[in-house]
Design a protein around this motif. Structure first.
Motif: not given
Length: 408
Positions: A255-263, A308-309
């Motif tokens: 979940q932290a990785a997806i959040a980091a990818a978002t930014i 993808v993010q």
């Protein structure tokens, strides 16, 4: 007008309201060609949501558009999750149980509550969001009453708090899928407070992961990275760890990785996914401890999602082709598999392959219909697919788009 087709009825009432086809189309947000085809019977008009929109513009009851005794066949989003059902969940989440001031309702037996929580999680992971959305309001009432009533012995106190926290957690997961990110944050915040009462650090860690997802939805991705990373650090196994521990720890890293990818923080994404990879190796297989489905396969799915993010659809496709074993993928919950197809659809759309993107959406719809038809992001991808398709889209894609309520 008993035998008059629906399209002719639309034309009749449009004339009664002195609306030209163009003006009528503008008020509906459609094209003049679309209106013309509807009125001539070339285009079918059997989606309940569209009929209601037309009736609203014409200021008539929807039944006036239908032959006597005929009911519209609800397909698409409105046949899966109704707005009133989402509102019922919202009311349940916004309600405060003031048991210190008001008498608590009689709770159901604890084994009934336990089964209800398990059923809600299982339905969610099967992608049966309509089932979950209808169950959540009563489930929240039941777990709230149970925690007030079952205060002895100490073991029962911990269990009721655990069930209470899980109920809010599945509610958070559900409304996030439906695009209700503010509600997802409210539910996750409630779950965090309750999880601390349960005295289970793994449940608290699980909640932190879902709270991070909610934070992303409300535009607070940096806070999501911080929360999930902090929780993962607190749960980092110092040596041999049991599977449940590794699963929640790995879930937090993902979940932290997806959040980091978002930014757009690709360095942090790489580091977090690397740490998650080490945990997945220790776990060996994909298991569903604490409803995480964490393991090597789910790790590969999140690698693709992170790509993808970050806007690298080609990389996401390579990860899928290289690292995702179809046989192992088939062992994951339907929600995870359908979500991965949505990830692939986004990846193919980024890579400029509308055909493959449409195929991925179709497969996702077969795996878990609600994951594709109820999620706003899936609607966005389908819109991109239709716009990128040269000429008329393939009939299966066109049908799915219509069922989703997505226009070309």
């Amino acid at each position: 007008m008993a035998e008059v087709p629906v399209g002719r009825r639309v034309a009749y009432w449009r004339g009664r309201r002195n609306l030209s086809q163009q003006l009528f189309a503008d008020r509906l947000g459609k094209s003049k060609s679309w209106v013309d085809k509807v009125e001539r019977g070339v285009r079918r008009l059997d989606r309940f949501s569209v009929l209601h929109e037309i009736a609203g513009v014409l200021r008539i009851d929807v039944q006036l558009l239908l032959p006597e005794g005929q009911q519209p066949q609800p397909v698409g989003p409105t046949s899966l999750v109704m707005p009133a059902e989402v509102e019922a969940v919202q009311l349940a989440l916004e309600r405060y149980e003031l048991h210190g001031l008001c008498p608590a309702p009689d709770p159901p037996p604890l084994d009934v509550v336990r089964k209800s929580v398990r059923h809600a999680w299982a339905a969610f992971q099967h992608g049966r969001y309509p089932v979950v959305v209808r169950a959540v309001p009563k489930l929240l009432r039941d777990v709230q009453a149970a925690e007030v009533a079952y205060r002895v012995p100490a073991e029962r106190v911990a269990e009721t708090a655990h069930l209470h926290g899980q109920a809010y957690l599945v509610a958070s997961a559900l409304v996030r899928k439906l695009g209700q990110h503010r509600l997802a944050w409210i539910a996750a915040d409630r779950a965090m407070t309750i999880a601390e009462r349960a005295g289970d650090i793994l449940l608290t860690g699980l909640v932190a992961g879902y709270a991070g997802q909610a934070l992303i939805g409300v535009g607070r991705a940096r806070s999501a990275v911080e929360l999930a990373t902090l929780a993962a650090t607190a749960l980092a196994p110092g040596g041999a760890a049991y599977p449940e521990h590794l699963s929640v720890y790995g879930h937090l890293l993902l979940q932290a990785a997806i959040a980091a990818a978002t930014i757009g923080d690709s360095t942090t994404v790489r580091d977090l996914l690397g740490a998650a990879g080490e945990a997945a190796q220790d776990l060996v297989d994909d298991h569903n401890h604490y409803w995480t489905a964490f393991g090597p396969t789910n790790l590969a799915l999140h690698r693709a999602a992170a790509a993808v993010q970050l806007g690298d659809g080609d990389q996401a496709i390579r990860i899928h082709q290289r690292d995702v074993d179809p046989d192992l993928l088939a062992t994951l919950p339907a929600e995870r598999r359908a979500n991965h197809q949505l990830t692939l659809a986004r990846a193919y759309a980024q890579a400029g392959d509308a055909g493959q993107a449409g195929d991925a959406l179709l497969l996702g719809d077969q795996l878990a219909q609600a994951e594709i038809r109820c999620r706003p992001i899936a609607h966005t991808v389908m819109t991109d697919v239709l716009r990128a398709t040269r000429g008329t889209p393939p009939p299966p894609v066109a049908t799915l788009a219509e069922q989703m309520g997505v226009g070309s």
